[in-house]
Design an enzyme around this catalytic site. Structure first.
Site, mmCIF file in Angstrom:
data_model
loop_
_atom_site.group_PDB
_atom_site.id
_atom_site.type_symbol
_atom_site.label_atom_id
_atom_site.label_comp_id
_atom_site.label_asym_id
_atom_site.label_seq_id
_atom_site.Cartn_x
_atom_site.Cartn_y
_atom_site.Cartn_z
ATOM 1 N N CYS A 30 0.828 -1.206 0.000
ATOM 2 C CA CYS A 30 0.000 0.000 0.000
ATOM 3 C C CYS A 30 0.868 1.264 0.000
ATOM 4 O O CYS A 30 1.574 1.531 0.965
ATOM 5 C CB CYS A 30 -0.911 -0.056 1.234
ATOM 6 S SG CYS A 30 -1.710 1.488 1.654
ATOM 7 N N CYS A 33 0.151 3.804 2.753
ATOM 8 C CA CYS A 33 0.606 3.247 4.043
ATOM 9 C C CYS A 33 2.092 3.549 4.255
ATOM 10 O O CYS A 33 2.520 3.842 5.371
ATOM 11 C CB CYS A 33 0.399 1.735 4.090
ATOM 12 S SG CYS A 33 -1.328 1.219 3.957
#
Length: 105
Positions: A30, A33
């Site tokens: 991600c 993230c």
């Protein structure tokens, strides 16, 4: 350093904590993230002793992720007294996270 929170230790580290808890639900693949990861680590150092800050890898811990209905990552939940007190979804500025955590301390 942020604690590694798993399906196995979530209840003990998060729900039973006597301090406010900030949990970052994330995954290695991600992009957003990876942007927020260093902020979470910084906050773990800054709030040491005042709050518990940890990370849950959603790929390795599907139980907790499903229990809290995590559909988008990064999702950060704020827990106080075993209950979700606040939530943030997406890569947000550090100031927004510290404001939410400060409100629980």
């Amino acid at each position: 350093m942020a604690l590694e929170i798993t399906d196995a230790n979530f209840e003990e580290l998060v729900l039973k904590s006597d301090k406010p808890v900030m949990v970052d639900f994330w995954a290695e693949w991600c992009g957003p993230c990876r942007l927020i990861g260093p902020i979470v680590e910084e906050m773990a150092n800054e709030y040491d002793g005042k709050a518990v800050i940890g990370k849950v890898n959603v790929d390795l811990n599907p139980g907790v992720s499903a229990q809290f209905g995590i559909r988008n990552i990064p999702t950060i939940i704020f827990v106080k007294g075993g209950e979700i007190a606040d939530k943030s979804v997406g890569a947000v500025p550090k100031g927004q996270l510290t404001a939410k955590l400060d409100a629980l301390i």
